[in-house]
Design an enzyme around this catalytic site. Structure first.
Site, PDB file in Angstrom:
ATOM      1  N   LYS A 193      -6.888  -3.754   9.285  1.00  0.00           N
ATOM      2  CA  LYS A 193      -6.248  -4.977   8.934  1.00  0.00           C
ATOM      3  C   LYS A 193      -4.581  -4.226   8.983  1.00  0.00           C
ATOM      4  CE  LYS A 193      -4.746  -5.872   4.650  1.00  0.00           C
ATOM      5  NZ  LYS A 193      -3.231  -6.111   4.950  1.00  0.00           N
ATOM      6  N   GLY A 245      -0.685   3.916   3.087  1.00  0.00           N
ATOM      7  CA  GLY A 245       0.329   2.889   2.208  1.00  0.00           C
ATOM      8  C   GLY A 245       0.913   3.464   0.869  1.00  0.00           C
ATOM      9  N   SER A 246       1.040   2.614  -0.064  1.00  0.00           N
ATOM     10  CA  SER A 246       1.474   3.022  -1.266  1.00  0.00           C
ATOM     11  C   SER A 246       0.637   4.058  -2.024  1.00  0.00           C
ATOM     12  CB  SER A 246       2.149   2.131  -2.319  1.00  0.00           C
ATOM     13  OG  SER A 246       1.136   1.075  -2.539  1.00  0.00           O
ATOM     14  N   THR A 247       0.977   4.965  -2.865  1.00  0.00           N
ATOM     15  CA  THR A 247       0.137   5.845  -3.860  1.00  0.00           C
ATOM     16  C   THR A 247      -0.545   4.900  -4.843  1.00  0.00           C
ATOM     17  OG1 THR A 247       1.511   7.827  -3.534  1.00  0.00           O
ATOM     18  CG2 THR A 247       0.183   7.642  -5.521  1.00  0.00           C
ATOM     19  N   GLU A 248       0.081   3.766  -5.340  1.00  0.00           N
ATOM     20  CA  GLU A 248      -0.375   2.932  -6.384  1.00  0.00           C
ATOM     21  C   GLU A 248      -1.856   2.208  -5.570  1.00  0.00           C
ATOM     22  OE1 GLU A 248       2.798   3.124  -5.385  1.00  0.00           O
ATOM     23  OE2 GLU A 248       3.206   4.042  -7.339  1.00  0.00           O
ATOM     24  N   GLY A 250      -3.242   3.378  -3.092  1.00  0.00           N
ATOM     25  CA  GLY A 250      -4.325   4.236  -2.810  1.00  0.00           C
ATOM     26  C   GLY A 250      -5.246   4.753  -3.902  1.00  0.00           C
ATOM     27  N   GLU A 267      -3.468   8.192   3.180  1.00  0.00           N
ATOM     28  CA  GLU A 267      -2.265   8.707   3.505  1.00  0.00           C
ATOM     29  C   GLU A 267      -0.956   8.065   2.884  1.00  0.00           C
ATOM     30  OE1 GLU A 267       1.046   9.109   4.627  1.00  0.00           O
ATOM     31  OE2 GLU A 267       0.630   8.499   6.679  1.00  0.00           O
ATOM     32  N   CYS A 301       7.126   7.553   5.432  1.00  0.00           N
ATOM     33  CA  CYS A 301       6.413   8.024   4.250  1.00  0.00           C
ATOM     34  C   CYS A 301       6.964   9.439   4.073  1.00  0.00           C
ATOM     35  CB  CYS A 301       4.776   8.053   4.351  1.00  0.00           C
ATOM     36  SG  CYS A 301       4.248   8.627   5.756  1.00  0.00           S
ATOM     37  N   GLU A 398       9.738   7.767  -4.871  1.00  0.00           N
ATOM     38  CA  GLU A 398       9.916   7.143  -3.414  1.00  0.00           C
ATOM     39  C   GLU A 398      10.700   5.971  -3.239  1.00  0.00           C
ATOM     40  OE1 GLU A 398       6.257   5.964  -1.242  1.00  0.00           O
ATOM     41  OE2 GLU A 398       6.912   7.329   0.575  1.00  0.00           O
TER      42      GLU A 398
HETATM   43  P1  NAI Z   1       0.986  -1.366  -0.047  1.00  0.00           P
HETATM   44  O1  NAI Z   1       0.415  -0.057  -0.147  1.00  0.00           O
HETATM   45  O2  NAI Z   1       0.803  -2.507  -1.007  1.00  0.00           O
HETATM   46  O3  NAI Z   1       0.514  -2.016   1.449  1.00  0.00           O
HETATM   47  C1  NAI Z   1      -0.213  -1.275   2.336  1.00  0.00           C
HETATM   48  C2  NAI Z   1      -1.485  -1.877   2.890  1.00  0.00           C
HETATM   49  O4  NAI Z   1      -2.171  -1.998   1.941  1.00  0.00           O
HETATM   50  C3  NAI Z   1      -1.003  -3.348   3.444  1.00  0.00           C
HETATM   51  O5  NAI Z   1      -1.817  -3.412   4.555  1.00  0.00           O
HETATM   52  C4  NAI Z   1      -1.505  -4.079   2.376  1.00  0.00           C
HETATM   53  O6  NAI Z   1      -1.948  -5.482   2.577  1.00  0.00           O
HETATM   54  C5  NAI Z   1      -2.689  -3.453   1.672  1.00  0.00           C
HETATM   55  N1  NAI Z   1      -2.836  -3.712   0.357  1.00  0.00           N
HETATM   56  C6  NAI Z   1      -2.173  -3.948  -0.666  1.00  0.00           C
HETATM   57  N2  NAI Z   1      -3.067  -3.985  -1.705  1.00  0.00           N
HETATM   58  C7  NAI Z   1      -4.120  -3.776  -1.722  1.00  0.00           C
HETATM   59  C8  NAI Z   1      -5.142  -3.473  -2.319  1.00  0.00           C
HETATM   60  N3  NAI Z   1      -5.451  -3.601  -3.569  1.00  0.00           N
HETATM   61  N4  NAI Z   1      -6.370  -3.197  -1.682  1.00  0.00           N
HETATM   62  C9  NAI Z   1      -6.426  -2.814  -0.467  1.00  0.00           C
HETATM   63  N5  NAI Z   1      -5.376  -3.051   0.491  1.00  0.00           N
HETATM   64  C10 NAI Z   1      -4.353  -3.424  -0.219  1.00  0.00           C
HETATM   65  O7  NAI Z   1       2.486  -1.207   0.372  1.00  0.00           O
HETATM   66  P2  NAI Z   1       3.726  -2.200   0.109  1.00  0.00           P
HETATM   67  O8  NAI Z   1       3.798  -3.188  -1.233  1.00  0.00           O
HETATM   68  O9  NAI Z   1       3.859  -2.903   1.342  1.00  0.00           O
HETATM   69  O10 NAI Z   1       4.998  -1.316  -0.358  1.00  0.00           O
HETATM   70  C11 NAI Z   1       5.274  -0.891  -1.540  1.00  0.00           C
HETATM   71  C12 NAI Z   1       5.822   0.448  -1.834  1.00  0.00           C
HETATM   72  O11 NAI Z   1       4.646   1.294  -1.058  1.00  0.00           O
HETATM   73  C13 NAI Z   1       6.973   0.813  -0.784  1.00  0.00           C
HETATM   74  O12 NAI Z   1       8.239   0.415  -1.460  1.00  0.00           O
HETATM   75  C14 NAI Z   1       6.836   2.183  -0.432  1.00  0.00           C
HETATM   76  O13 NAI Z   1       7.382   3.000  -1.510  1.00  0.00           O
HETATM   77  C15 NAI Z   1       5.334   2.462  -0.363  1.00  0.00           C
HETATM   78  N6  NAI Z   1       4.637   2.525   0.915  1.00  0.00           N
HETATM   79  C16 NAI Z   1       4.411   3.469   1.504  1.00  0.00           C
HETATM   80  C17 NAI Z   1       4.031   3.733   2.666  1.00  0.00           C
HETATM   81  C18 NAI Z   1       3.822   5.026   3.269  1.00  0.00           C
HETATM   82  O14 NAI Z   1       3.319   5.350   4.418  1.00  0.00           O
HETATM   83  N7  NAI Z   1       3.623   6.142   2.508  1.00  0.00           N
HETATM   84  C19 NAI Z   1       3.790   2.506   3.623  1.00  0.00           C
HETATM   85  C20 NAI Z   1       4.102   1.394   2.801  1.00  0.00           C
HETATM   86  C21 NAI Z   1       4.769   1.380   1.664  1.00  0.00           C
END
Ligand code: NAI
Length: 797
Positions: A193, A245-248, A250, A267, A301, A398
């Site tokens: 996804k 994605g985000s640590t939260e 994760g 990651e 990241c 971050e």
């Molecule tokens: P996110 O972690 O919410 O999104 C990443 C992925 O996870 C997306 O595909 C999203 O649809 C999916 N997702 C969201 N909630 C989920 C859940 N409960 N269970 C399973 N999958 C879920 O990141 P978001 O909201 O787009 O960005 C928020 C913050 O996260 C950013 O400001 C940044 O600080 C951080 N981030 C870090 C990344 C990295 O590569 N380390 C990448 C993206 C965001």
């Protein structure tokens, strides 16, 4: 007439727009309903729900994308499951050809993919064209190779099955490649996804799969927001979740998958240090900062978001940075001369603005170039924050935008302390012309990638991934392949008694009781805890009795509590110098322990026999052999130099995880203890071990062996007690880096759930993982005892 030099001074860039017609035509055809690719077919979402995806540079809607329902995810998983037997059983060469075909498709469609990526994500075309898409092709190429070599290079391993993959919006197609290529190469099928902001290149990728007749169901692409991600995480027929994605989020995924036995790689975020020593080439450093924090608008990241500059050069560096920032160009991502594109979405832009404001409130000096950012679309200017305290919000959180903080240091030791003053550990960059200094600092920074005199360099042949709360698992290289394989023994039923011990029938009558080393009666002795190299009474002074195989009371051991665990963890941290002891030194100590244990074979055999009723001396023999094996590996489980396509050496170094808590099995209590503790010790970790709850006496009797074998105090700490009390304390402890649970009692679910606090590495294994010897099992132990750090060292003038 103007002079050439004047022209250079006044030269203005004209726009150099990339032609987007072909991509816009493609979008136009499907803009009202971008469907999903499931089981080789294009499908509408079950509930008919669609959402808008925007062009961040204008704010305009690009298309409406399907929102996957629970039923859609189930359909995709079913398709992947159906495709798994044939795909996993296909000859390696066949899978290699498919992956190679994908690499070629990406290359042939490179320009289209780059334009589409820039439109949907807002990143400069220069980056999508020259970095993202070439790396996507490179990943499929590289993994075509691993597909070909899987059986010879990963013997005794099997693919996992169906893999659920969830990726972010910052490198949409590249993250897809990082996830899909190794999963397929290992023989898995996938449901992936993309992030809701950036689905379009994944859909285009699905079309490329379709175009070459990729076997249906092997790659399934579903779209939607976090709800769709949650359905993937919750689906019972998925064998592994891979998330970036985000640590939260994760952390939520770690908790949701706890106890399911599913493999997980995460990651997550970062707050990576960018360390500049006073002998660094400052012009090179300035370009490094541009690549570190203004690449992809800082939505990276591993962005170098904390400049740590030696105080002797900080002022000069700041002046040079300001001058360079004035010259950066923010604007239309499809303009080939643009440095910084658009921020992904208003919510992200607001988050950046909010955090910068918070920085100002907390006393930081915020500096931005004089020029104004474009009004349409979602843009943010490059930003430099000085006068920032190490504990300030903007130094810790971050930001995920083009915002960098700058702090100063005086000594290398202070630089390392500041660098590690973060809960993350994804990457670091070190700038110095003194290679000795840079290579001295690199191992001391807790991060998965360390770039020396360069930054944000990636390649498929080198693993990428974090330490600490940046997550676990690696993507890329040999180390990344392990994330998509499991050792074949993981499927074997766990026999209780190891064969080499079972082979010995109990010889004669069982020993009547335990005797201590000095020959005195052991029954009345209460074994204390062993913390920091000393025998200490348990905090609360409670003891519990140990019952032998014949039902007799063999003696008492201390019952540890939370405070004892805390003390043991602190002692283990104080002994961290063990990780810097030479491997030769560590091996010698373990050989010495083996020698001293062998000398007391009869005594330990008696203890083990009394506790278990099996031939204790055979178990002691097996334990001595295991010690020899781990001592042997101490200086042989070495790293690699990866063949990355740059003028550099990429050193893959194995480093200890840190402080590991090990919960040992009841079966084969001496062998199980040795098997859990000494691979970790051999590779430089320090350990807090809980021996068998039922039969702890062999471990408590080891104290004297350890004392007389030159093992520094605190390297091994032994806490006896009740598992249900101690395991949650260990699992929730934020200063524990790893936790192994081999009790085989179902307690692993709680370990995984509680580990989410600091994202410690967990390993829930069966007792047989420790007690039954095989090369594959030993490799697994060694792998879990280490993290791989990749250090990139460029060469040449
Ligand atoms: P996110 O972690 O919410 O999104 C990443 C992925 O996870 C997306 O595909 C999203 O649809 C999916 N997702 C969201 N909630 C989920 C859940 N409960 N269970 C399973 N999958 C879920 O990141 P978001 O909201 O787009 O960005 C928020 C913050 O996260 C950013 O400001 C940044 O600080 C951080 N981030 C870090 C990344 C990295 O590569 N380390 C990448 C993206 C965001």
């Amino acid at each position: 007439m103007s002079k050439v030099v004047d022209l250079f001074e006044s030269l203005d860039y004209g726009p150099a727009p990339e032609n987007a017609d072909a991509v816009m035509d493609w979008i136009e055809q499907k803009r009202h309903a971008v469907r999903m690719y499931i089981g080789g077919e294009w499908r509408e979402p079950d509930g008919g729900e669609y959402f808008d995806t925007h062009n961040p540079a204008t704010g305009a809607v690009l298309a409406r994308v399907a929102q996957a329902s629970e039923g859609d995810i189930d359909r995709a998983v079913t398709a992947a499951r159906a495709a798994f037997p044939a795909w996993s059983a296909a000859p390696p060469h066949e899978r290699a050809r498919w992956l190679y075909a994908l690499a070629r498709q990406v290359q042939k469609n490179a320009r289209f993919l780059a334009v589409l990526e820039s439109l949907d994500n807002g990143k400069p075309i220069r980056e999508s064209r020259d970095i993202d898409v070439p790396l996507v092709a490179r990943h499929f190429h590289h993994h075509a190779g691993w597909a070909q070599l899987r059986d010879s290079e990963f013997p005794d391993c099997t693919p996992l099955g169906v893999v659920g993959q969830i990726i972010p919006w910052n490198f949409p197609l590249l993250m897809l490649a990082w996830k899909v290529a190794p999963a397929l190469a290992a023989g898995n099928t996938v449901v992936i996804k993309p992030a809701e902001y950036t689905s379009l290149t994944a859909i285009r990728f699905a079309e490329l799969c379709d175009a070459i007749g990729f076997p249906p169901g092997v790659v399934n692409i579903v779209t939607g927001d976090g709800r769709a991600g949650q359905y993937i995480v919750a689906h019972r027929d998925i064998d592994k979740i891979a998330f970036t994605g985000s640590t939260e989020v994760g952390r939520l995924i770690r908790q949701a998958t706890a106890g399911t036995g599913r493999k997980l790689s995460l990651e997550l975020g970062g707050k990576s240090p960018f360390i500049v020593f006073d002998d660094a080439d400052l012009d090179g450093v300035v370009e490094g900062v541009v690549d570190a924090i203004w690449f992809n608008q800082g939505q990276v990241c591993c962005a170098g978001s904390r400049i740590l500059a030696h105080e002797g050069i900080a002022e000069t560096l700041e002046a040079k940075l300001r001058a360079r920032m004035e010259g950066l160009r923010v604007g239309d991502p499809l303009d080939k001369a643009i440095d910084i594109g658009a921020i992904i979405a208003p919510i992200q832009l607001e988050r950046i603005e909010r955090l910068v404001e918070r920085g100002r409130e907390e006393g930081a000096v915020i500096w931005q170039p004089a020029w104004t950012r474009p009004r349409d679309g979602w843009f943010y200017p490059p930003t430099l924050c000085t006068n920032v305290a190490p504990a300030a919000t903007i130094a810790q959180v971050e930001i995920f935008g083009p915002v960098v903080v700058m702090m100063t240091f005086r000594t290398p030791a202070e630089a390392v302390r500041l660098a590690n003053n973060t809960r993350y550990g994804l990457a670091a960059s070190i700038w110095s012309e003194n290679i000795n200094l840079a290579l001295d600092v690199a191992p001391r920074v807790r991060a998965g990638s360390v770039w020396i005199n360069c930054t944000n360099v990636f390649d498929a042949a080198s693993g990428f991934g974090g330490y600490r709360e940046s997550g676990f698992g690696r993507e890329g290289g040999r180390e990344g392949m392990w994330e998509y394989l499991r050792p074949a023994f993981a499927e074997e039923p766990a026999a209780v008694t190891p064969p080499e011990i079972a082979a010995h029938a109990p010889s004669g009558p069982r020993p009547p009781a335990v005797s201590s080393r000095d020959g005195g009666p052991g029954i009345d002795r209460t074994r204390k805890l062993y913390i920091g190299g000393r025998q200490v009474r348990p905090d609360q002074g409670y003891v519990m009795s140990v019952t032998g195989a014949n039902g007799e009371n063999l003696g008492d051991v201390g019952v540890s509590n939370r405070k004892d665990i805390r003390e043991a963890v602190e002692a283990a941290h104080r002994a961290a110098g063990w990780s810097r002891a030479t491997a030769y030194n560590r091996a010698q100590v373990i050989y010495f322990i083996a020698e001293n244990l062998a000398a007391r074979r009869a005594e330990f055999g008696g203890i083990v026999g009394a506790m278990t009723g099996v031939d204790g001396e055979a178990e002691v023999e097996a334990a001595v052999e295991r010690l020899f094996e781990f001592a042997a590996w101490a200086d042989k489980y070495d790293g690699a130099v990866h063949a990355t396509p740059f003028r550099n050496v990429t050193l893959a170094m194995r480093e200890p995880v840190g402080v590991i808590c090990a919960v040992c099995p009841d079966e084969a209590p001496l062998l199980g203890f040795i098997g859990a503790v000494f691979p970790a010790v051999a590779l430089g970790n320090t350990v807090v071990a809980m021996p068998s709850e039922r039969s702890p006496l062999a471990a408590t009797e080891l104290y004297q062996v350890l004392d007389t074998s030159d093992l520094p105090g605190g390297v091994v700490n032994i806490v006896t007690g009740v598992r249900t009390d101690l395991v949650p304390v260990m699992a929730a402890h934020d200063d524990v880096d790893g936790m192994w649970h081999f009790a085989g009692d179902g307690g692993g679910a709680e370990v995984e759930r509680l580990s989410a606090g600091n994202m410690k590495r967990t390993w829930i294994g069966q007792p047989a993982a420790l007690t039954h010897r095989s090369p594959a099992r030993t490799r697994e132990l060694l792998r879990h005892a280490t993290e791989i750090k990749n250090i990139w060292i460029p060469y040449g003038e």
